[in-house]
Design a protein around this motif. Structure first.
Motif, mmCIF file in Angstrom:
data_model
loop_
_atom_site.group_PDB
_atom_site.id
_atom_site.type_symbol
_atom_site.label_atom_id
_atom_site.label_comp_id
_atom_site.label_asym_id
_atom_site.label_seq_id
_atom_site.Cartn_x
_atom_site.Cartn_y
_atom_site.Cartn_z
ATOM 1 N N SER A 269 0.922 -1.241 0.079
ATOM 2 C CA SER A 269 -0.025 0.063 0.155
ATOM 3 C C SER A 269 0.890 1.331 -0.213
ATOM 4 O O SER A 269 0.101 2.502 0.157
ATOM 5 C CB SER A 269 -0.768 0.089 1.241
ATOM 6 N N LEU A 270 2.008 1.056 -0.065
ATOM 7 C CA LEU A 270 2.977 2.294 -0.002
ATOM 8 C C LEU A 270 2.777 3.104 -1.454
ATOM 9 O O LEU A 270 2.291 2.487 -2.334
ATOM 10 C CB LEU A 270 4.590 2.017 0.036
ATOM 11 N N PRO A 271 3.057 4.407 -1.469
ATOM 12 C CA PRO A 271 3.076 5.059 -2.673
ATOM 13 C C PRO A 271 4.027 4.867 -3.297
ATOM 14 O O PRO A 271 5.022 4.261 -2.913
ATOM 15 C CB PRO A 271 3.062 6.837 -2.212
ATOM 16 N N LEU A 272 4.144 5.490 -4.521
ATOM 17 C CA LEU A 272 5.193 5.148 -5.474
ATOM 18 C C LEU A 272 6.617 5.757 -5.241
ATOM 19 O O LEU A 272 7.469 5.824 -5.809
ATOM 20 C CB LEU A 272 4.923 5.856 -7.099
ATOM 21 N N ALA A 273 6.472 6.775 -3.936
ATOM 22 C CA ALA A 273 7.959 7.332 -3.579
ATOM 23 C C ALA A 273 9.069 6.053 -3.294
ATOM 24 O O ALA A 273 10.092 6.358 -3.297
ATOM 25 C CB ALA A 273 7.415 8.044 -2.412
ATOM 26 N N ASN A 274 8.369 4.912 -2.752
ATOM 27 C CA ASN A 274 9.187 3.714 -2.653
ATOM 28 C C ASN A 274 9.237 2.905 -3.941
ATOM 29 O O ASN A 274 8.336 2.132 -4.178
ATOM 30 C CB ASN A 274 8.699 3.008 -1.517
ATOM 31 N N MET A 275 10.472 3.029 -4.478
ATOM 32 C CA MET A 275 10.571 2.149 -5.867
ATOM 33 C C MET A 275 10.562 0.635 -5.561
ATOM 34 O O MET A 275 10.079 0.036 -6.408
ATOM 35 C CB MET A 275 11.819 2.618 -6.449
ATOM 36 N N GLU A 276 10.922 0.331 -4.430
ATOM 37 C CA GLU A 276 10.984 -1.179 -4.150
ATOM 38 C C GLU A 276 9.425 -1.495 -3.893
ATOM 39 O O GLU A 276 9.178 -2.990 -4.080
ATOM 40 C CB GLU A 276 11.606 -1.531 -2.921
ATOM 41 N N ALA A 277 8.403 -0.638 -4.013
ATOM 42 C CA ALA A 277 6.821 -0.938 -3.698
ATOM 43 C C ALA A 277 6.307 -0.656 -4.968
ATOM 44 O O ALA A 277 5.075 -0.151 -4.843
ATOM 45 C CB ALA A 277 6.321 -0.385 -2.444
ATOM 46 N N SER A 278 6.623 -0.979 -6.172
ATOM 47 C CA SER A 278 6.208 -0.475 -7.464
ATOM 48 C C SER A 278 5.171 -1.305 -7.993
ATOM 49 O O SER A 278 4.790 -1.106 -9.275
ATOM 50 C CB SER A 278 7.277 -0.246 -8.463
ATOM 51 N N ASN A 279 4.555 -2.206 -6.973
ATOM 52 C CA ASN A 279 3.640 -3.416 -7.562
ATOM 53 C C ASN A 279 2.463 -2.728 -8.368
ATOM 54 O O ASN A 279 1.966 -2.633 -9.329
ATOM 55 C CB ASN A 279 3.188 -4.292 -6.518
ATOM 56 N N GLN A 280 1.949 -1.667 -7.547
ATOM 57 C CA GLN A 280 0.736 -0.754 -7.875
ATOM 58 C C GLN A 280 0.849 -0.310 -9.378
ATOM 59 O O GLN A 280 0.222 -0.314 -10.060
ATOM 60 C CB GLN A 280 0.454 0.221 -7.080
ATOM 61 N N MET A 281 2.300 0.487 -9.430
ATOM 62 C CA MET A 281 2.538 0.986 -10.700
ATOM 63 C C MET A 281 2.545 0.201 -11.987
ATOM 64 O O MET A 281 1.967 0.097 -12.864
ATOM 65 C CB MET A 281 3.792 1.785 -10.680
ATOM 66 N N MET A 282 2.988 -1.202 -11.647
ATOM 67 C CA MET A 282 3.292 -2.239 -12.849
ATOM 68 C C MET A 282 1.799 -2.676 -12.908
ATOM 69 O O MET A 282 1.520 -3.069 -14.266
ATOM 70 C CB MET A 282 4.192 -3.207 -12.164
ATOM 71 N N TYR A 283 1.083 -2.767 -12.144
ATOM 72 C CA TYR A 283 -0.276 -3.481 -12.210
ATOM 73 C C TYR A 283 -1.089 -2.235 -12.982
ATOM 74 O O TYR A 283 -1.815 -2.802 -13.948
ATOM 75 C CB TYR A 283 -0.991 -3.610 -10.787
ATOM 76 N N ALA A 284 -0.973 -1.301 -12.596
ATOM 77 C CA ALA A 284 -1.619 -0.224 -13.207
ATOM 78 C C ALA A 284 -1.209 -0.160 -15.031
ATOM 79 O O ALA A 284 -1.876 0.276 -15.820
ATOM 80 C CB ALA A 284 -1.391 1.312 -12.751
ATOM 81 N N ALA A 285 0.224 0.022 -15.195
ATOM 82 C CA ALA A 285 0.562 -0.259 -16.520
ATOM 83 C C ALA A 285 0.388 -1.297 -17.202
ATOM 84 O O ALA A 285 -0.096 -1.343 -18.501
ATOM 85 C CB ALA A 285 2.299 -0.373 -16.442
ATOM 86 N N MET A 286 0.312 -2.435 -16.607
ATOM 87 C CA MET A 286 -0.349 -3.657 -17.168
ATOM 88 C C MET A 286 -1.732 -3.590 -17.715
ATOM 89 O O MET A 286 -2.172 -4.024 -18.817
ATOM 90 C CB MET A 286 -0.095 -4.786 -16.549
ATOM 91 N N GLY A 287 -2.371 -2.888 -16.827
ATOM 92 C CA GLY A 287 -3.891 -2.727 -17.232
ATOM 93 C C GLY A 287 -4.103 -1.929 -18.263
ATOM 94 O O GLY A 287 -5.034 -1.889 -19.069
ATOM 95 N N ALA A 288 -3.313 -0.819 -18.568
ATOM 96 C CA ALA A 288 -3.293 0.194 -19.580
ATOM 97 C C ALA A 288 -2.958 -0.438 -20.916
ATOM 98 O O ALA A 288 -3.369 -0.197 -21.967
ATOM 99 C CB ALA A 288 -2.490 1.342 -18.986
ATOM 100 N N ALA A 289 -1.710 -1.274 -20.725
ATOM 101 C CA ALA A 289 -1.254 -1.749 -22.057
ATOM 102 C C ALA A 289 -1.962 -2.983 -22.462
ATOM 103 O O ALA A 289 -2.114 -3.143 -23.712
ATOM 104 C CB ALA A 289 0.268 -1.890 -21.757
#
Length: 796
Positions: A269-289
């Motif tokens: 649940s961490l924000p994207l400020a923590n690069m080690e916790a980028s699961n949310q971003m990757m999931y969003a990117a996969m959802g978009a692409a």
């Protein structure tokens, strides 16, 4: 399976077989092995071992080292992205490329120092012997779990010219063309040329392959060709000279693993400020692409796979002077070329004494590309180009065996050079349009709506420069300064190894039915390692080192990647003893009890993300680029093993039954552990393995041969308190939890205690049946059936 029940069944079978002795007319062909550096009957060798005849292997379709797994109990050989892992009796190695195997591989007397050499195919063989348990006296280091001794087919002096050609078809559109030709060039010189060509499509259909790889190709594909030239010269009755040269080219396109589950982890649940916790971003990117990706994975509508591109692979190859005319990005896969040359000289000295010289030159060159994110987006890629060369020399002298005391003694020397060049690339744009990434990164720091997540916010820029946040706002999103589309690590790793050994093994006949064999091997080894890594970015060239302050800060804080140059040396010496007491109850029933020790030498971490040591400078932890941190060097691994066994010939020679009970302890096991964002190597584990192995062969009739083997295993880690955590556990830790199951967070990353955890499979084995019937005109009808079974594997 209940082990007590197995013993009961085994005892009953032995009684029944003994009671029926004499009713069979068929007889098993005697198997001659060289496990003790002499030609002996398998039934006379007091070692738990399996011997596979070359013709039997060809008929059974055993075409690679990994195929041996289905015919030998307690053996597993599997290829992963960066290594080939050999497991015997539950003991194996990690994927670090500096590790040496726990099971020694010997081909025509030449030791294969690195597991990459094991990827060469098996063809035109005389025999393969699989020896279980430490084999340190006669085979040397790196055999603390066992040894595999491969003997290729040889020409026959004086035989007329003849040849053989075999064509076979297999699943996944696989084709194998194999043949050999044997010719005598004179009365004392003969040659043999053998070749093999193997091609196959993959067993997984890639529904998300990049267009450069074709539309929905199947992967991983195989394209392998290999040839061997052998010459045998017998200038007189006392001298034999054998020369062998083998070359192979093994190409695989696509990866060997696939994503089967795709879900976000609730703990993260961490924000994207923590690069080690980028699961949310990757999931969003996969959802978009790929909006249907998760559904396709769940339903199986399309086989989930990845873009199968080696990100940065072409630029990396061209930086080393390769593929300069190419323009398309490299495909994921591997291309390995292997060369082996051996010269064996055997001289009969008279009086039963023999002298043997074994000279070897072996090596490989490979180019690997890995789509390391396992996804159809461009996120993480790794490319390796490596070379390895080893030279070895062994001299042996063996006494006659018809005396009360006999021996084998010798000396061994080897030197090797290994070099690995590597590029790891992280693409902050994920290969997506700028507007798409801006929408995704706008969800939180540090990106703030930039087209790449590899970006600094105004607050971060101000903190690193001392200017105000308002002033820093003008510097947000400047490519190559405070924002990077791609970042990377380019590295070079070299290791030189020199090793020599003296060994002696003697057998004393205590009485007619009792003999004692004992031996010792002394080994000294020196290693020198050079490990260098620099940071890169696309703005100045993804293969060009860049020491910029912002790039250094980004790679250090987000990925624990710090530029470094390490030069280290280490020396080791080991004394390995072994002893064996053999009782020959009768010509057909022999028993033995043995004790043996073995070791595997230590070394240095070949991972490019090894961290340097840190010291406090004005209260701030500061990297020391020439001083390696924890996890760069690891020590020797040792083993000790007890074994008791029996070898029985039943039914007037129609049946053989061999069994062995063993108990082994492994100390200071070498493991590779993921610590947050980096891999470290250490001697973190110890384990105890015990079990039972049974091999049964029965020539039921002249035409029908039946076989069965079984391995039972009871293995566990006595201590392993720093094992890597699972992906789910890591996600929970990165999401803010202090622990998840056995996984706990620390200042250096996270790890879990799996002491007491299981090693290997509870059981494995095979059932075989071979039937052959002569037809007219010299033809032969042959039918074979093999069934392999195994319990689940437990992997640390």
């Amino acid at each position: 399976m209940n082990k007590q029940s197995f013993f009961t069944i085994g005892s009953l079978a032995l009684v029944m077989a003994t009671a029926s002795a004499g009713i069979q007319s068929a007889e098993l062909e005697e198997i001659i092995v060289t496990a003790q550096k002499r030609a002996e009957s398998l039934q006379d060798v007091p070692i738990s071992m399996t011997a596979l005849d070359g013709e039997r292997m060809k008929d059974a379709g055993v075409a690679s080292f990994s195929d041996l797994s289905s015919h030998v109990p307690n053996l597993e050989i599997a290829e992963n992205a960066v290594n080939t892992i050999i497991t015997m009796r539950g003991i194996s190695v990690g994927a670090n490329q500096s590790f040496e195997q726990s099971v020694g591989i010997y081909v025509d007397g030449i030791h294969y120092g690195k597991s990459r050499q094991v990827r060469t195919g098996l063809f035109d063989l005389e025999q393969v012997e699989i020896l279980r348990g430490p084999q340190g006296i006669l085979f040397g280091k790196n055999t603390l779990a066992g040894a595999i001794n491969v003997t290729s087919a040889e020409p026959v002096v004086g035989e007329e010219m003849k040849g053989e050609l075999n064509i076979s078809q297999e699943s996944d559109d696989g084709q194998i063309l194999e043949g050999n030709i044997n010719a005598s060039l004179s009365e004392d010189l003969a040659v043999r040329f053998a070749f093999k060509d193997h091609q196959a499509d993959g067993y997984m259909k890639n529904g998300y392959a990049n267009a450069t790889n074709g539309a929905n190709p199947t992967m991983p594909t195989t394209d392998e060709n290999i040839w061997r030239l052998t010459a045998l010269w017998e200038p007189n009755k006392d001298t034999s000279v054998k020369f062998k040269h083998t070359e192979s080219d093994y190409v695989r396109l696509g990866g060997t693993a696939v994503v089967t589950t795709w879900n976000p982890t609730a703990e993260n649940s961490l924000p994207l400020a923590n690069m080690e916790a980028s699961n949310q971003m990757m999931y969003a990117a996969m959802g978009a692409a790929f909006p249907n990706y998760a559904a396709n994975v769940a339903s199986g509508a399309i086989d989930p796979y990845r873009d199968s591109i080696s990100l940065g692979g072409l630029a990396f190859a061209q930086s080393l002077g390769r593929d300069t005319s190419e323009t398309a990005e490299k495909s994921e896969g591997t291309n390995t070329q292997i060369e082996d040359t051996s010269l064996n000289i055997e001289i009969d000295l008279g009086g039963g004494y023999t002298f043997t010289s074994v000279t070897g030159i072996a090596g490989y060159e490979y180019e690997d590309g890995i789509d390391a994110d396992f996804l159809p987006v461009s996120f993480l890629g790794r490319s390796d180009i490596s070379e390895y060369e080893q030279k070895s020399q062994e001299f042996r002298i063996a006494s006659p065996t018809d005396q009360d005391f006999s021996f084998v003694a010798g000396t061994y020397y080897t030197s090797s050079e290994q070099e690995i060049d590597r590029l790891v690339v992280i693409d902050g744009t994920l290969g997506l349009p700028a507007l798409t990434m801006q929408a995704i990164t706008g969800q939180g720091n540090p990106a703030n709506g930039t087209p790449t997540f590899l970006a600094f916010s105004a607050a971060q820029i101000a903190a690193n420069t001392g200017i105000t946040e308002a002033q820093a706002a003008a510097q947000v999103g400047i490519e190559g300064a405070t924002m990077f589309s791609q970042v990377g690590r380019i590295s070079n790793w070299k290791q030189d190894t020199d090793s020599w050994a003296l060994f002696f093994q003697g057998t004393y006949q205590l009485r007619d039915d009792l003999s004692l064999t004992a031996g010792v091997r002394y080994t000294e080894e020196d290693k020198k390692a050079h490990a260098q890594m620099a940071l890169t970015t696309n703005s100045t060239g993804i293969t060009t080192p860049n020491s910029g302050a912002f790039l250094t800060a980004l790679m250090g804080s987000s990925f624990d990647s710090w530029a470094h140059v390490f030069d280290k040396e280490r020396s080791t010496d080991q004394l390995m003893p072994a002893a064996n007491l053999q009782w020959e109850q009768s010509e057909d029933n022999k028993y033995y009890i043995s004790y043996a020790e073995g070791f595997k030498s230590g070394g240095f971490n070949a991972a490019d993300d090894q961290m340097p040591a840190f010291t406090l400078v004005n209260g701030t932890p500061t990297p020391q680029p020439t001083v390696p941190g924890v996890g760069f060097e690891y020590e020797d691994e040792t083993a000790s093993s007890w074994e008791i066994g029996g070898k029985h010939t039943l039914l007037d020679g129609a049946m053989s039954l061999n069994w062995a009970l063993f108990d082994s302890e492994y100390v200071d096991q070498q493991v590779s552990t993921f610590q947050g964002t980096t891999f470290v190597v250490t001697n973190a584990a110890s384990s105890n393995i015990s079990g039972l192995e049974v091999d049964l062969a029965w020539q039921a009739t002249d035409q029908l041969r039946l076989g069965a083997n079984l391995g039972l295993l009871d293995g566990k880690y006595n201590k392993f308190d720093s094992a890597a955590c699972t992906a789910e556990q890591e996600s929970a830790i990165l999401g803010g939890a202090t622990s998840s199951g056995n996984c706990t967070a620390s200042a250096t990353g996270s790890s879990q205690n799996i002491s007491g955890g299981q090693l290997g499979a509870d059981y494995s084995g095979a059932l075989t049946a071979d039937y052959e019937h002569p037809l007219s005109n010299g033809m032969m009808w042959f039918t074979s059936a093999d069934i392999y079974f195994s319990d689940n594997w437990f992997l640390a």
